[in-house]
Design a protein around this motif. Structure first.
Motif, PDB file in Angstrom:
ATOM      1  N   PRO A 117       0.793  -1.239   0.000  1.00 33.14           N
ATOM      2  CA  PRO A 117       0.000   0.000   0.000  1.00 33.14           C
ATOM      3  C   PRO A 117       0.819   1.278   0.000  1.00 33.14           C
ATOM      4  O   PRO A 117       0.390   2.284  -0.559  1.00 33.14           O
ATOM      5  CB  PRO A 117      -0.836  -0.126   1.288  1.00 33.14           C
ATOM      6  CG  PRO A 117      -0.100  -1.099   2.143  1.00 33.14           C
ATOM      7  CD  PRO A 117       0.532  -2.069   1.194  1.00 33.14           C
ATOM      8  N   ARG A 118       2.006   1.272   0.583  1.00 38.00           N
ATOM      9  CA  ARG A 118       2.787   2.519   0.659  1.00 38.00           C
ATOM     10  C   ARG A 118       3.281   2.973  -0.714  1.00 38.00           C
ATOM     11  O   ARG A 118       3.695   4.118  -0.884  1.00 38.00           O
ATOM     12  CB  ARG A 118       3.968   2.367   1.612  1.00 38.00           C
ATOM     13  CG  ARG A 118       4.990   1.334   1.221  1.00 38.00           C
ATOM     14  CD  ARG A 118       6.200   1.357   2.123  1.00 38.00           C
ATOM     15  NE  ARG A 118       7.044   2.500   1.845  1.00 38.00           N
ATOM     16  CZ  ARG A 118       8.361   2.500   2.035  1.00 38.00           C
ATOM     17  NH1 ARG A 118       8.956   1.418   2.502  1.00 38.00           N
ATOM     18  NH2 ARG A 118       9.091   3.560   1.774  1.00 38.00           N
ATOM     19  N   PHE A 119       3.248   2.076  -1.707  1.00 43.64           N
ATOM     20  CA  PHE A 119       3.714   2.426  -3.048  1.00 43.64           C
ATOM     21  C   PHE A 119       2.568   2.660  -4.032  1.00 43.64           C
ATOM     22  O   PHE A 119       2.800   2.787  -5.229  1.00 43.64           O
ATOM     23  CB  PHE A 119       4.632   1.322  -3.591  1.00 43.64           C
ATOM     24  CG  PHE A 119       5.863   1.091  -2.755  1.00 43.64           C
ATOM     25  CD1 PHE A 119       6.910   1.999  -2.776  1.00 43.64           C
ATOM     26  CD2 PHE A 119       5.971  -0.026  -1.944  1.00 43.64           C
ATOM     27  CE1 PHE A 119       8.047   1.798  -2.006  1.00 43.64           C
ATOM     28  CE2 PHE A 119       7.104  -0.243  -1.175  1.00 43.64           C
ATOM     29  CZ  PHE A 119       8.144   0.674  -1.201  1.00 43.64           C
ATOM     30  N   GLN A 120       1.354   2.705  -3.521  1.00 45.04           N
ATOM     31  CA  GLN A 120       0.202   2.888  -4.400  1.00 45.04           C
ATOM     32  C   GLN A 120       0.061   4.354  -4.799  1.00 45.04           C
ATOM     33  O   GLN A 120       0.128   5.257  -3.957  1.00 45.04           O
ATOM     34  CB  GLN A 120      -1.082   2.420  -3.700  1.00 45.04           C
ATOM     35  CG  GLN A 120      -1.101   0.922  -3.396  1.00 45.04           C
ATOM     36  CD  GLN A 120      -1.021   0.074  -4.646  1.00 45.04           C
ATOM     37  OE1 GLN A 120      -1.711   0.337  -5.638  1.00 45.04           O
ATOM     38  NE2 GLN A 120      -0.186  -0.953  -4.613  1.00 45.04           N
ATOM     39  N   LEU A 121      -0.124   4.607  -6.096  1.00 42.13           N
ATOM     40  CA  LEU A 121      -0.327   5.952  -6.613  1.00 42.13           C
ATOM     41  C   LEU A 121      -1.800   6.331  -6.532  1.00 42.13           C
ATOM     42  O   LEU A 121      -2.678   5.467  -6.668  1.00 42.13           O
ATOM     43  CB  LEU A 121       0.151   6.036  -8.061  1.00 42.13           C
ATOM     44  CG  LEU A 121       1.651   5.802  -8.281  1.00 42.13           C
ATOM     45  CD1 LEU A 121       1.944   5.603  -9.763  1.00 42.13           C
ATOM     46  CD2 LEU A 121       2.463   6.957  -7.727  1.00 42.13           C
ATOM     47  N   SER A 122      -2.068   7.621  -6.344  1.00 45.35           N
ATOM     48  CA  SER A 122      -3.455   8.077  -6.239  1.00 45.35           C
ATOM     49  C   SER A 122      -4.180   7.976  -7.581  1.00 45.35           C
ATOM     50  O   SER A 122      -5.403   7.910  -7.622  1.00 45.35           O
ATOM     51  CB  SER A 122      -3.495   9.528  -5.728  1.00 45.35           C
ATOM     52  OG  SER A 122      -2.742  10.379  -6.576  1.00 45.35           O
ATOM     53  N   GLU A 123      -3.421   7.984  -8.669  1.00 44.28           N
ATOM     54  CA  GLU A 123      -3.999   7.821  -9.999  1.00 44.28           C
ATOM     55  C   GLU A 123      -2.992   7.095 -10.876  1.00 44.28           C
ATOM     56  O   GLU A 123      -1.789   7.109 -10.590  1.00 44.28           O
ATOM     57  CB  GLU A 123      -4.342   9.184 -10.617  1.00 44.28           C
ATOM     58  CG  GLU A 123      -3.165  10.122 -10.713  1.00 44.28           C
ATOM     59  CD  GLU A 123      -3.552  11.492 -11.232  1.00 44.28           C
ATOM     60  OE1 GLU A 123      -2.684  12.174 -11.816  1.00 44.28           O
ATOM     61  OE2 GLU A 123      -4.717  11.885 -11.052  1.00 44.28           O
ATOM     62  N   PRO A 124      -3.416   6.428 -11.920  1.00 45.27           N
ATOM     63  CA  PRO A 124      -2.488   5.657 -12.764  1.00 45.27           C
ATOM     64  C   PRO A 124      -1.382   6.538 -13.345  1.00 45.27           C
ATOM     65  O   PRO A 124      -1.598   7.700 -13.687  1.00 45.27           O
ATOM     66  CB  PRO A 124      -3.397   5.106 -13.871  1.00 45.27           C
ATOM     67  CG  PRO A 124      -4.767   5.098 -13.278  1.00 45.27           C
ATOM     68  CD  PRO A 124      -4.829   6.282 -12.360  1.00 45.27           C
ATOM     69  N   LEU A 125      -0.195   5.960 -13.451  1.00 44.53           N
ATOM     70  CA  LEU A 125       0.937   6.669 -14.015  1.00 44.53           C
ATOM     71  C   LEU A 125       0.770   6.808 -15.525  1.00 44.53           C
ATOM     72  O   LEU A 125       0.500   5.826 -16.219  1.00 44.53           O
ATOM     73  CB  LEU A 125       2.231   5.894 -13.706  1.00 44.53           C
ATOM     74  CG  LEU A 125       3.560   6.586 -14.033  1.00 44.53           C
ATOM     75  CD1 LEU A 125       3.803   7.727 -13.055  1.00 44.53           C
ATOM     76  CD2 LEU A 125       4.711   5.578 -13.969  1.00 44.53           C
TER      77      LEU A 125
END
Length: 405
Positions: free
Chosen positions: A256-264
């Motif tokens: 979870p700590r590496f999850q982006l708020s929106e797709p790259l």
């Protein structure tokens, strides 16, 4: 039939097992790794694992030391020496040791190969070696992320120095740093920083990122009192960190700590090194190559003054000890208390620290091969040295490119 398939699968996996290890494999390999180190020195019990207190290179001498703070050491480093030149690498890993280890295994060899093919040593040769190493690691991530999803989040800073026929080349990704100690007109030692820290804590780096990503208001955000790119990472340039460079490489939801708020949509980190070169002059006395663990505790000027005031043998260990003294004082502790902390716990007080000090003796910088200099390949934690590939570059010319920091 089954046994043939099994053997085939093992053969295919063998080349990647060095970088992708699971659970018990990791623990067993770490135990072997530490047992190979015959260079452990006591810095008051704070496990300074020094590959060389003093060694010879093409333009003088070097000193090399590493201290561990993390549960698993994530720094890797190397010194390659030969009659014609010297190669120094400091690789400060994050998210795991795999990227730093990969760089140590491949970057110098890419440098040798590309220099031989081009017939010269130049800034562009070093850039191309960085690019080949980045491409190789991202290819490894693609091949192995089903086995080990965390590979997508592993990366490393990368600081390299090359001395070749009287010219110093320095290339950098991230916030490791090279600082040269020079004599002033008054004969005092002064520090000159050769690299720029690629860290979002620097206002110029935030400005650069916003200029490159004008359509992304979240490119740099303040999180827990620290400026971070996409709220996750501080450094803006690295080898690896595939999930922040390749939109098709996703991070498993179990991280979870590496999850982006929106797709790259496109890369937010760069693997383009800043490269600097200078012809060394008699006022240039030594260069300190170190991971940010040292520079978090000591200023550039403090570091060069320590090197200038004390004997060369063991000077890298002395810099590490000085940094640990400062780290202890910041927490109102005695050094004797800090050294009792276990690895992992110690990370809350200081980072892993790698230091390589390269002394420059101008009488040793010959245009012809200095056959008295040993061809050595020295890697952190493994005190026994191998034979370097530097002799493959004999006969090459020097070409200076355009400097950039």
């Amino acid at each position: 039939m089954f046994s043939w398939l099994g053997r085939t699968a093992l053969a295919c996996l063998a080349p990647v097992r060095r970088y992708v290890r699971m659970n018990k494999d990791e623990e067993a390999d770490d135990a072997l790794f530490w047992s190979q180190d015959n260079g452990e020195h006591s810095a008051g019990g704070c496990a300074v694992r020094s590959c060389r207190d003093i060694g010879e290179h093409s333009a003088g001498e070097f000193s090399f030391a590493v201290v561990q703070a993390n549960e698993r050491i994530e720094d890797h480093s190397q010194v390659e020496t030969g009659p014609m030149g010297t190669f120094v690498g400091v690789y400060d890993g994050h998210g795991g040791p795999e990227a730093a280890r990969f760089i140590a295994d491949h970057l110098f060899l890419h440098f040798i190969r590309i220099a031989r093919e081009s017939g010269t040593v130049s800034e562009d040769i070093i850039r191309n070696a960085f690019s080949a190493t980045e491409d190789g690691f991202l290819a490894l991530v693609r091949r192995t992320r089903q086995l080990k999803p965390s590979m997508a989040t592993v990366g490393s800073c990368c600081l390299v120095g090359v001395i070749w026929r009287g010219t110093l080349y320095v290339a950098n990704l991230g916030d490791s740093r090279a600082v040269i100690g020079c004599l002033s007109r008054s004969n005092s030692i002064i520090a000159e920083q050769l690299t720029r820290d690629h860290n979002a804590s620097m206002e110029e780096v935030r400005h650069e990122l916003r200029s490159l990503h004008p359509d992304d208001p979240q490119i740099v955000v303040m999180k827990h009192g620290v400026w971070r790119i996409k709220g996750i990472i501080q450094i803006s340039r690295s080898i690896g960190d595939a999930y922040l460079k390749r939109p098709e490489i996703k991070v498993d939801s179990s991280f979870p700590r590496f999850q982006l708020s929106e797709p790259l949509r496109r890369s937010v980190l760069s693997a383009e090194p800043a490269v600097y070169s200078r012809v060394l002059n008699p006022q240039d006395k030594f260069v300190i190559f170190a991971s940010d663990g040292l520079w978090e505790q000591l200023t550039n000027q403090q570091a060069v003054e320590i090197v200038s005031k004390f004997p060369r043998p063991g000077i890298a260990r002395r810099l590490v000890r000085s940094a640990l003294d400062v780290a202890a004082k910041k927490r109102e502790m005695r050094y004797s208390d800090l050294k009792k902390l276990e690895k992992g716990i110690r990370r809350f007080f200081h980072d892993d620290i790698t230091v390589i000090v390269v002394f420059i003796d101008h009488g040793s910088m010959l245009l012809e091969p200095n056959t008295s200099v040993p061809e050595l390949s020295v890697r952190a934690f493994i005190d026994a040295s191998g034979i370097s590939e530097f002799s493959a570059l004999e006969g090459l010319v020097t070409a200076t490119g355009t400097s950039s920091v």
